[in-house]
Motif scaffolding. Structure first.
Motif, short mmCIF file in Angstrom:
data_model
loop_
_atom_site.label_atom_id
_atom_site.label_comp_id
_atom_site.label_asym_id
_atom_site.label_seq_id
_atom_site.Cartn_x
_atom_site.Cartn_y
_atom_site.Cartn_z
N PHE A 1 -7.63 -10.02 -12.12
CA PHE A 1 -7.76 -8.67 -11.58
C PHE A 1 -6.73 -8.42 -10.48
O PHE A 1 -6.05 -7.39 -10.47
N GLU A 2 -6.60 -9.35 -9.56
CA GLU A 2 -5.68 -9.14 -8.45
C GLU A 2 -4.22 -9.24 -8.89
O GLU A 2 -3.35 -8.61 -8.29
N ALA A 3 -3.97 -9.96 -9.97
CA ALA A 3 -2.62 -9.97 -10.55
C ALA A 3 -2.29 -8.60 -11.12
O ALA A 3 -1.16 -8.11 -10.99
N LEU A 4 -3.29 -7.96 -11.75
CA LEU A 4 -3.08 -6.60 -12.27
C LEU A 4 -2.82 -5.62 -11.14
O LEU A 4 -2.00 -4.71 -11.27
N LEU A 5 -3.50 -5.81 -10.01
CA LEU A 5 -3.33 -4.90 -8.88
C LEU A 5 -1.93 -4.98 -8.28
O LEU A 5 -1.43 -3.98 -7.76
N ILE A 6 -1.32 -6.15 -8.32
CA ILE A 6 -0.03 -6.33 -7.66
C ILE A 6 0.99 -5.31 -8.14
O ILE A 6 1.70 -4.68 -7.36
N SER A 7 1.08 -5.12 -9.46
CA SER A 7 2.04 -4.15 -9.96
C SER A 7 1.47 -2.74 -9.98
O SER A 7 2.17 -1.78 -9.67
N ALA A 8 0.17 -2.61 -10.30
CA ALA A 8 -0.42 -1.28 -10.47
C ALA A 8 -0.59 -0.53 -9.15
O ALA A 8 -0.66 0.70 -9.15
N LYS A 9 -0.65 -1.24 -8.03
CA LYS A 9 -0.86 -0.56 -6.76
C LYS A 9 0.45 -0.14 -6.08
O LYS A 9 0.43 0.47 -5.02
N LYS A 10 1.58 -0.45 -6.70
CA LYS A 10 2.86 0.00 -6.16
C LYS A 10 2.95 1.52 -6.24
O LYS A 10 2.25 2.15 -7.03
N GLU A 11 3.83 2.10 -5.44
CA GLU A 11 3.96 3.56 -5.38
C GLU A 11 2.57 4.19 -5.18
O GLU A 11 2.02 4.80 -6.10
N PRO A 12 1.98 4.06 -4.00
CA PRO A 12 0.61 4.53 -3.77
C PRO A 12 0.34 5.96 -4.20
O PRO A 12 -0.77 6.30 -4.61
N SER A 13 1.34 6.82 -4.14
CA SER A 13 1.13 8.24 -4.47
C SER A 13 1.40 8.56 -5.94
O SER A 13 1.41 9.73 -6.31
N TYR A 14 1.60 7.54 -6.78
CA TYR A 14 2.00 7.78 -8.17
C TYR A 14 1.01 8.71 -8.89
O TYR A 14 1.38 9.80 -9.36
N LEU A 15 -0.26 8.32 -9.01
CA LEU A 15 -1.23 9.16 -9.71
C LEU A 15 -1.57 10.40 -8.90
O LEU A 15 -1.83 11.47 -9.47
N LYS A 16 -1.57 10.27 -7.60
CA LYS A 16 -1.87 11.41 -6.73
C LYS A 16 -0.92 12.57 -7.03
O LYS A 16 -1.35 13.72 -7.17
N GLN A 17 0.35 12.28 -7.17
CA GLN A 17 1.34 13.32 -7.44
C GLN A 17 1.18 13.92 -8.83
O GLN A 17 1.40 15.12 -9.02
N ARG A 18 0.80 13.10 -9.79
CA ARG A 18 0.68 13.59 -11.17
C ARG A 18 -0.62 14.34 -11.42
O ARG A 18 -0.69 15.18 -12.30
#
Length: 243
Positions: free
Chosen positions: A208-225
């Protein structure tokens, strides 16, 4: 050992979370937006009773849904195509979180969504981090869910349903949209029969935390979309090939 937080913005390593109760990591601190965002990015979330301090959790294994795993059975797909509900995004966040708190659930007494939690997530909603999905029957709100979108992760918090299939339809269309927007992970927190039927799977803390490492980059990614989609209605679609 239970760690007690102060005003500093920190959490102990999640590997120090207790096994009994599963995932209990820390207590205290506060629910200010900075701390909540910091916590979610590390796979930590608050969950506590009204007679206890704020408790922070990181359970293992973790229940998640990834692109390609969403499973819509024939019965639910038929319901979706018949469009019994209007599904909207961020049209009634305060009402959704209130109904998540008030709706009675089998095997549960009371709620963990206290007024201070409601205030905290409403603030995060105003800042564009927390999102709601609503299911309407005419003008009546009959189902929905809310959670946090940070980076390419949606952290699901709670859902409610006042009519059969309302929250299932809302979640199915929402998950499909998230994956189309580039979401890499939906965190379901803990295993439920509902999420398992929709394709959720348990993963280890390390995975789970390995998945978070890449997925949590660019904190505003989904927020902007998601921002341009506030208030819109999601169109029903054939999800028979969701997997």
């Amino acid at each position: 050992m239970l760690h007690w937080l102060d005003e500093r913005l920190w959490f102990p390593p999640t590997t120090q979370a207790m096994r009994d109760p599963d995932g209990l990591l820390a207590a205290g601190g506060d629910l200010r937006p900075e701390r909540l965002i910091y916590a979610y990015q590390r796979g930590i979330f608050p969950w506590y009773n009204d007679d206890s301090p704020i408790l922070w959790w990181s359970p293992a294994p973790r229940f998640v849904l990834q692109p390609g795993q969403l499973y819509i059975n024939r019965t639910l797909n038929k319901v979706i195509r018949h469009q019994p509900f209007t599904i909207s995004i961020n049209r009634a966040f305060p009402s959704v979180i209130r109904l998540c708190a008030e709706t009675k659930r089998e095997g549960q007494n009371g709620t963990w969504i206290h007024p201070e939690m409601v205030d905290a997530y409403c603030t995060l909603h105003q800042q564009g981090w927390s999102h709601s999905v609503e299911a309407w029957s005419g003008n009546q709100l009959v189902g929905g869910l809310y959670g946090m979108a940070i980076g390419r992760v949606f952290y699901g918090e709670s859902m409610f349903s006042l009519q059969s299939n309302a929250s299932k339809v809302a979640f199915a269309l929402w998950a499909q949209l998230l994956f189309e927007l580039g979401c890499e992970l939906i965190d379901c927190q803990m295993k439920t029969e509902h999420m398992q039927k929709l394709g959720g799977q348990a993963v280890t803390r390390k995975a789970f935390e390995a998945l978070l490492i890449s997925a949590k980059k660019e904190p505003s990614y989904l927020k902007q979309r998601l921002s341009p989609l506030n208030g819109i209605a999601l169109l029903a679609q054939d999800l028979s090939n969701a997997t």
